[in-house]
Design a protein around this motif. Structure first.
Motif, short mmCIF file in Angstrom:
data_model
loop_
_atom_site.label_atom_id
_atom_site.label_comp_id
_atom_site.label_asym_id
_atom_site.label_seq_id
_atom_site.Cartn_x
_atom_site.Cartn_y
_atom_site.Cartn_z
N VAL A 100 0.83 -1.12 0.15
CA VAL A 100 0.00 0.15 -0.07
C VAL A 100 0.93 1.17 -0.04
CG1 VAL A 100 -1.80 1.35 1.31
CG2 VAL A 100 -2.19 -1.20 1.13
N LYS B 46 -9.55 12.52 -5.34
CA LYS B 46 -10.39 11.30 -4.43
C LYS B 46 -9.69 10.27 -3.93
CE LYS B 46 -14.44 12.11 -3.71
NZ LYS B 46 -14.81 12.92 -2.45
N ALA B 47 -8.96 9.50 -4.98
CA ALA B 47 -8.21 8.42 -4.80
C ALA B 47 -7.12 8.67 -3.72
CB ALA B 47 -7.54 8.10 -6.00
N LEU C 123 -8.60 8.91 -0.15
CA LEU C 123 -9.01 7.53 0.17
C LEU C 123 -7.87 6.76 0.60
CD1 LEU C 123 -12.13 7.02 -2.15
CD2 LEU C 123 -12.17 7.07 0.27
N LEU C 124 -6.81 6.82 -0.29
CA LEU C 124 -5.64 6.10 0.08
C LEU C 124 -5.05 6.67 1.36
CD1 LEU C 124 -3.65 5.77 -3.32
CD2 LEU C 124 -4.49 4.10 -1.79
N LEU D 235 -7.17 5.10 3.90
CA LEU D 235 -6.82 3.70 4.23
C LEU D 235 -5.49 3.43 4.97
CD1 LEU D 235 -8.10 2.15 0.84
CD2 LEU D 235 -8.94 1.77 3.11
#
Lengths: 470, 184
Positions: free
Chosen positions: A176, A224-225, A228-229, A232
């Protein structure tokens, strides 16, 4: 040069980037180190790093040939330096995600100057960390047993073991972190593509920038990505070092079997990671002429984090002692007294003075922006945090319940060689990173400049008043 | 004299208008949006806040990908451990039930995070139509500045409201410092 920056006229807070840069000058400053002929110092650093890296190769080769007997690991200290080094490197890997993800969620715009380097450092540190459990298993041709892979023996991993949780936590953390880093790099790789003068550079940066063209329709999804990453990665970073601490805390061993371990390990990890970021940035900003982008303001904020996390770690040390006494458990009480006054007292007091006393200097404002103080303090903290893991692993193991099985752990030459070698891997990767990838997130830094905030002149507009930055 | 130079006689991808600052770009985008253009885009070196509203963009649906893949990842993680612990390799450890699920939470959680992260990254690549290494806009040399300090609006010839001469003049009236024709 090293004074805290002036006030930003738009937001009334200290400007994040010193001077009055425009967008183009940011690109120029950040791209320059990749386009110059590298300074001679870079070749020297890379040379030394490669020498250390070959030491790692030799150490691992000898280990595979001869077996784990070349290390100082013994009974009762079966977890010697390899696990100490593993936890040390994983811990260092935590600052990257903290700076990138947690500070992003808290809208700490100052992170933009240092997040790219911190993320890169995370990935390299996790690479170093993953080596150690891999080579510590004794039969190094069988690491795939840790993975749930169908096999002809019909064997499967045992998921009730925290060691299996660790395999998943650390490898997913590495994955990640890499994804997060790469997504952040895409716009900057496109910048490098568009500036490229040679065909090789244009092709290489072109392939990895995926054809990014800065379209707002792309940015809309990108942001947005990225958010969100970050969302997370934040629980992930907290879970990873908690899981590492479960390796210890779920055992029955006095000194390991404590509920404070997860938060204590997470705070320690962030502490050591920010110390490592500080060490690297103090050097890089000067070598690569980025003193206006990575300026004392950023170090001021980082040293406050060092002070906070260092003090949390100090609190954890003391509460461990308190609980050992308050529990009334004689084994636990003995373990902690043995830690502070037994044969490894020297290691314990190195740990306390480096980790608890050193960061207290950051109560002084001048110390927070003085590069010499920062550099020395961060080195001390790096050393102290390595000793913390040494103290936890070795002092708890070397004297367990039966005095007849007590022992003393001494590292061997190969223990040291492997550890120094892992620094070789880390520094080699870092040298290549600063040479070939933008070490500051250009797009993000530009977005924090005062002129990046479009102020709408028409008060009737349906747009929010913009210009707010943290 | 027209400011645009024809780069292709037989066709046109569209027009590329350059603006001098985030403010002028933002105001121009509102006008383009209000005119009901559909095949157009703004290009900036960094995301400008408020521009998505000025362009009338919809919210990204990436959160949906993350939610579905995140929960899916966690479910797969738990299911895998259930299958291994009860079917493939059942072992009784300290008298606990075979499916001792609290011990399986950490791995299920990590798998969920992995699923969510993959959802975010591949959702982004899918929604942003990346990788796309070739694009008509790359024919413009000036467009290289979009990753440095250039602010652009591109209007495609495919837009029903597009008219070569009129749109060009209109973009200049919106404050464009330069309008360029883009070959397909």
């Amino acid at each position: 040069m090293d004074t805290v920056a002036e006030i930003d006229p738009v937001v009334g807070r200290p400007a994040l980037i010193a001077g009055e840069p425009d967008f183009h000058s940011i690109t120029e400053s950040v791209a320059a180190p990749m386009e110059w002929k590298p300074p001679i110092g870079w070749y020297i650093c890379l040379g030394i790093s490669l020498l250390m890296l070959s030491l790692l190769g030799i150490s691992i080769g000898w280990l595979f040939w001869e077996g784990v007997g070349i290390w100082g690991n013994n009974q009762p200290v079966a977890w010697g330096w390899p696990i100490v080094n593993f936890v040390f490197w994983v811990g260092i890997g935590h600052a990257g995600t903290l700076i990138s993800a947690v500070l992003f969620l808290f809208r700490q715009k100052w992170r933009t100057s240092i997040n790219r380097t911190a993320e890169a450092m995370t990935i390299f540190a996790v690479m170093c960390a993953l080596i150690f459990p891999g080579i510590h298993i004794g039969r190094p041709w069988l690491p795939y047993w840790m993975m749930p892979i169908p096999n002809s023996m019909g064997m499967w991993p045992q998921f009730r073991s925290p060691l299996m949780w660790d395999v998943f936590a650390v490898s997913i953390y590495g994955t990640v972190s890499l994804l997060f880093w790469y997504v952040g790099l895409i716009p900057d790789l496109a910048t490098m593509r568009d500036r490229a003068k040679t065909k090789i550079r244009r092709t290489a940066y072109g392939i990895f920038s995926l054809g990014w063209r800065g379209s707002m329709r792309q940015w809309n999804h990108y942001e947005k990505a990225y958010l969100l990453l970050a969302g997370l990665a934040t629980p992930l970073v907290l879970s990873v070092h908690s899981v590492v601490s479960f390796d210890f805390a779920t055992s029955q061993l006095p000194g390991w079997h404590t509920t404070i371990f997860p938060p204590y390990f997470v705070a320690g990890a962030i502490f050591s990671g920010i110390a490592m970021v500080t060490t690297l940035m103090v050097i890089c900003r000067v070598v690569f002429k980025l003193t206006h982008i990575i300026n004392p303001l950023h170090f001021d904020r980082m040293s406050k984090l060092l002070l906070v996390t260092g003090t949390i770690v100090g609190y954890a040390y003391s509460i461990e002692f308190f609980v050992a006494w308050y529990s009334g458990n004689p084994y636990e009480g003995f373990t902690f007294l043995n830690r502070a006054f037994g044969p490894y007292a020297w290691a314990y007091w190195i740990m306390v003075s480096c980790n608890v006393i050193t960061p207290q200097i950051f109560w002084i404002k001048k110390a927070r922006t003085n590069m010499t103080v920062l550099f020395i303090a961060s080195i001390f903290i790096n050393i102290g945090m390595w000793f913390e893991r040494f103290v936890i692993v070795v002092t708890s193991l070397h004297r367990d319940f039966l005095p007849s099985s007590w022992g003393y752990f001494r590292p061997t030459f190969w223990d040291a060689a492997t550890f120094i070698g892992s620094f070789g891997l880390f520094l080699t990767m870092f040298c290549l990173f600063v040479r070939f990838l933008p070490m500051v997130a250009m797009a993000e830094v530009k977005g924090t400049l005062p002129q990046a905030h479009a102020r709408h002149p028409d008060p009737e507009s349906d747009l929010e008043p913009v210009g707010r930055i943290a | 004299m027209s400011l645009t130079q024809d780069t292709a006689a037989d066709g046109l991808y569209g027009l590329l208008a350059e603006f001098s600052s985030p403010e002028t770009l933002l105001q121009a985008c509102e006008k383009v949006r209000d005119r009901g253009m559909s095949a157009w885009d703004a290009h900036t070196p960094f995301p400008i806040h408020g521009l998505e509203k000025a362009m009338g963009l919809k919210r990204s649906i990436i959160p949906l990908f993350v939610l579905v893949l995140g929960l899916g990842g966690a479910a797969i993680g738990m299911l895998m451990q259930w299958w291994i612990a009860t079917k493939a390799y059942p072992l009784v450890i300290s008298g606990k039930p075979l499916f001792s699920w609290p011990a399986f939470v950490p791995v299920a959680f990590e798998c969920g995070v992995l699923g969510g992260a993959l959802g975010a990254v591949f959702g982004f690549l899918g929604q942003a139509r990346l990788p796309q290494h070739n694009h008509a806009l790359f024919n413009s040399e000036n467009f290289e500045r979009v990753t440095d300090d250039g602010f652009f609006i591109s209007v495609e010839a495919a837009d029903p409201n597009f008219d070569r001469e009129e749109t060009e003049q209109w973009l200049l009236d919106l404050g464009a410092t330069r309008v360029e024709a883009i070959a397909p």
